[in-house]
Design an enzyme around this catalytic site. Sequence first.
Site, mmCIF file in Angstrom:
data_model
loop_
_atom_site.group_PDB
_atom_site.id
_atom_site.type_symbol
_atom_site.label_atom_id
_atom_site.label_comp_id
_atom_site.label_asym_id
_atom_site.label_seq_id
_atom_site.Cartn_x
_atom_site.Cartn_y
_atom_site.Cartn_z
ATOM 1 N N ASP A 85 2.862 3.823 -5.448
ATOM 2 C CA ASP A 85 3.380 2.977 -4.614
ATOM 3 C C ASP A 85 4.560 2.567 -5.375
ATOM 4 O O ASP A 85 5.313 2.838 -6.216
ATOM 5 C CB ASP A 85 2.377 1.597 -4.905
ATOM 6 C CG ASP A 85 2.804 0.641 -3.628
ATOM 7 O OD1 ASP A 85 4.155 0.918 -2.867
ATOM 8 O OD2 ASP A 85 2.432 -0.156 -3.673
ATOM 9 N N TRP A 104 -14.479 -4.773 -4.740
ATOM 10 C CA TRP A 104 -13.318 -3.714 -5.121
ATOM 11 C C TRP A 104 -13.904 -3.975 -6.354
ATOM 12 O O TRP A 104 -13.805 -4.711 -7.211
ATOM 13 C CB TRP A 104 -12.429 -4.575 -4.812
ATOM 14 C CG TRP A 104 -10.977 -4.563 -5.543
ATOM 15 C CD1 TRP A 104 -10.164 -3.255 -5.103
ATOM 16 C CD2 TRP A 104 -10.267 -4.443 -7.017
ATOM 17 N NE1 TRP A 104 -9.517 -2.583 -6.457
ATOM 18 C CE2 TRP A 104 -9.300 -4.078 -7.242
ATOM 19 C CE3 TRP A 104 -10.634 -6.274 -7.573
ATOM 20 C CZ2 TRP A 104 -8.428 -3.642 -8.558
ATOM 21 C CZ3 TRP A 104 -9.589 -5.627 -8.925
ATOM 22 C CH2 TRP A 104 -8.868 -4.729 -8.803
ATOM 23 N N ARG A 140 -3.258 -9.330 0.256
ATOM 24 C CA ARG A 140 -2.533 -8.693 -0.600
ATOM 25 C C ARG A 140 -0.978 -8.913 0.054
ATOM 26 O O ARG A 140 -0.131 -7.880 0.084
ATOM 27 C CB ARG A 140 -2.597 -7.523 -0.544
ATOM 28 C CG ARG A 140 -1.789 -6.997 -2.113
ATOM 29 C CD ARG A 140 -2.007 -4.892 -1.516
ATOM 30 N NE ARG A 140 -1.562 -4.545 -3.450
ATOM 31 C CZ ARG A 140 -1.556 -3.765 -3.901
ATOM 32 N NH1 ARG A 140 -1.314 -2.590 -3.272
ATOM 33 N NH2 ARG A 140 -1.089 -2.993 -5.269
ATOM 34 N N ASP A 195 -3.512 4.887 1.275
ATOM 35 C CA ASP A 195 -4.389 3.935 1.553
ATOM 36 C C ASP A 195 -4.233 2.988 2.237
ATOM 37 O O ASP A 195 -4.032 2.522 2.990
ATOM 38 C CB ASP A 195 -3.270 3.367 0.354
ATOM 39 C CG ASP A 195 -3.739 2.547 -1.154
ATOM 40 O OD1 ASP A 195 -5.531 1.843 -0.300
ATOM 41 O OD2 ASP A 195 -4.168 1.975 -2.330
ATOM 42 N N ASP A 224 -10.560 1.313 -8.584
ATOM 43 C CA ASP A 224 -9.987 0.980 -8.146
ATOM 44 C C ASP A 224 -10.399 0.843 -10.234
ATOM 45 O O ASP A 224 -8.913 0.914 -11.175
ATOM 46 C CB ASP A 224 -9.023 -0.105 -9.000
ATOM 47 C CG ASP A 224 -7.932 0.231 -7.662
ATOM 48 O OD1 ASP A 224 -7.841 1.258 -7.525
ATOM 49 O OD2 ASP A 224 -7.237 -0.594 -6.383
#
Length: 761
Positions: free
Chosen positions: A363, A196, A439, A474, A542
């Site tokens: 989001d 990530w 998450r 996502d 990201d």
Amino acid sequence: MIRFDASRSLWILETASAAFAFGLARRGSSVDGFPQSRLSGEGLLLQTWYGPRLPDASEYPEAVPEPGWASFSTPASLSPEIFPAAGGPRFGEPSLACVFPDGVRDSALRYRDYSIDGEKLSVFLDDSAYGLEVELEFIAHPAWDLFSRRAIVRNRAGGSAASSSGGSVLIESLLSGAVYLNRGGEYRLTHLVGRWAGETRIERCPLGEGRFTIDSSRGFTSHHANPFFALDAGARADEDSGDVRFGCLAWSGNWKISFERDNFGLVKISAGYQDRDFSIPLSSGQEVASPSFIFGFTRGGFGAMSRALHGWQRSALSPSGSELRRVLYNSWEATAFSVDEAGQTALAEKAASLGVELFVMDDGWFGERANDRAGLGDWTVNRKKFPRGLGPLIARVKELGMEFGLWVEPEMVNPDSDLYRAHPDWIYHYPGRTRTEMRNQFVLNLSIPAVEVFVFEAMHRLLSENDIRFVKWDLNRSISEPGSPAHGHPRDANVRHIEALYRIMSRLRSAHPDVRFQTCSGGGGRIDTGILAYFDQCWPSDNTDASDRLCIQEGFSLAYGAHLMESWVTARKNWLNGRELSLEYRFHAAMAGVLGIGENLAHWNEEEAAAAKSLIALYKDLRPLVQNGNLYRLESAASSAEAGACSASVSGIPSGRHPERTSFMYTADDASRAVLFVFLERNRFGGRMPPVYPQGLDPEARYVLVQRSPESPLFPLPSAEIAGSAGMTLSGAAWTERGVSVPLREDHTSAIFEFKRSPSN
Ligand code: GLA
């Protein structure tokens, strides 16, 4: 073109410059002391060619099995079989492994027949004792020097084969098949690794004896490895030349690509479903297909490889093809979960004034979503944040001349959601075992038909009730504990999940043909040529630091086109590493793909807003080149980063190139225009910078070089030596040899130039 040479039992697939051939071994090879026909290799389907197209097709060799070696290695274990099924004396990676209803685990496939339909070839194999049929499907993509292949397995057994397992054949491993490299070469593997915030970084390593696998068992493509590879012999290929064999697997679930080098120097590449925790029961009348494996060959180095893949993606794979992607704004880094009508309207107004074409609210807009602990699964608007619904915001965005886009994460659910409270059994889990939250969320079990219906209906309703033209889809966790109690924990749940996802996407696309979709998975966790048949663009990472991003984008560009590569301009000081970069540098890096803005626009002063506006206008002018042009990587971003941080094994930098500079070009198909991007990461110890040597220009044509950004001179000293080449007109041949003098001197400075063909040509 595909043809069958009956006299030699040879199938030949040719593209503009590449060829792949395989044949039926008509004679066996002797194995000392083992005269049985099963050991001789007769009847095997063997690859005989994977490389350049030959001028004379009679020169492609016919299939001859390798002789055995002592009493341990047989022709079947040593020959390049295009679909080695587990059975008989084979010991390497099987393309198919199955258990028949009576418990037998020995496949004995024999060639039956074939059919050719234009650029498609099907070869049929049978295991007649069990009524198992395998269709090997090959497609040639002539313009791109690519081939794709997959295997379809069918259980054609009648009821009589039924046993206690209900007549099912259990498929325990299914790959698209195997392709081979010439025996004996020293091969170097290029692939993409990451994590990530650090996806698609280039890794290069020699292929030694044994088996090396790149894969994902996370239930999705993953940030960690990407189903793409390239192989060159003796590390002889570079960006501009050399033989490269390469491939991509079109699958978004658990996958693997294995590279096996045997003790006789034969390298075998096999790609398909990851078979860890995998099996597919196939009852009579059913069939299952492997993912498609796309593979190609070029003599033009890694650059030509990428251009072939990008061209194929634009012309054959992407649902919206070469349609120009819009300049977008995304709210995530600006407002995170704190979205509301007033705040988003204010951002939209600023975005529109800069020339943004698509406003995407990220989001936070739905359910009880105040943070990442609640709301996923409840796809209705949060009335505290949007008391009047989404309508007024969307209307304002449209009035401002932009389209509206929305973030969703449809395959997920928070335990704190109405959906989970109503359907705690809709997630992957094993009763009595921990349901791991990542998450703070679980994964919906799309292999349950009711869940597939729910996800489709929720998205269909959202798109029907609101004028949404873009969806950011996502996926923010890996799939763990993949149990499915209602169905006895089938081990094909992951395959069924991805098939359901593809079905949902295809239904959504036909119901909403004007909507464009972005694939995102906490950045670039789900980017592959399977998902890209349904999604128009990707979010590669990201990590929005422009300097890191150049590495990520370079790795991305090995396999995927710039028309797919969304990139945003975000805050001066990056959230991930605190690095501060100029607005220009951040823009220039983002303009190399599909430009987006992610900064909180309230933070820009007038001067910054004016600069952004003119850079967006410039991007729109250059966009056809960037998104639909031909990429030439000139100086590697990977080489300008510290070893290990960007590329775990930095490739050699061709001489004459600056180790701390990144440069690349996009040229128009007709070579009438080209855009050159140059980034200086660091200037250490001063000295003269070598020129940047362009590629892809028409050698005969004359081009004027125009500095498009910045607008002022790069290094305003009155010295001819460092004044740069802007304004000069030269032939393409001269530019390529003389290079472009780029007077960048300061760390993290950048420039964009355009080559414009002079009207006289
Ligand atoms: C993921 C995405 C981000 C953003 C957040 C929202 O991390 O990659 O771009 O959409 O989710 O929660």
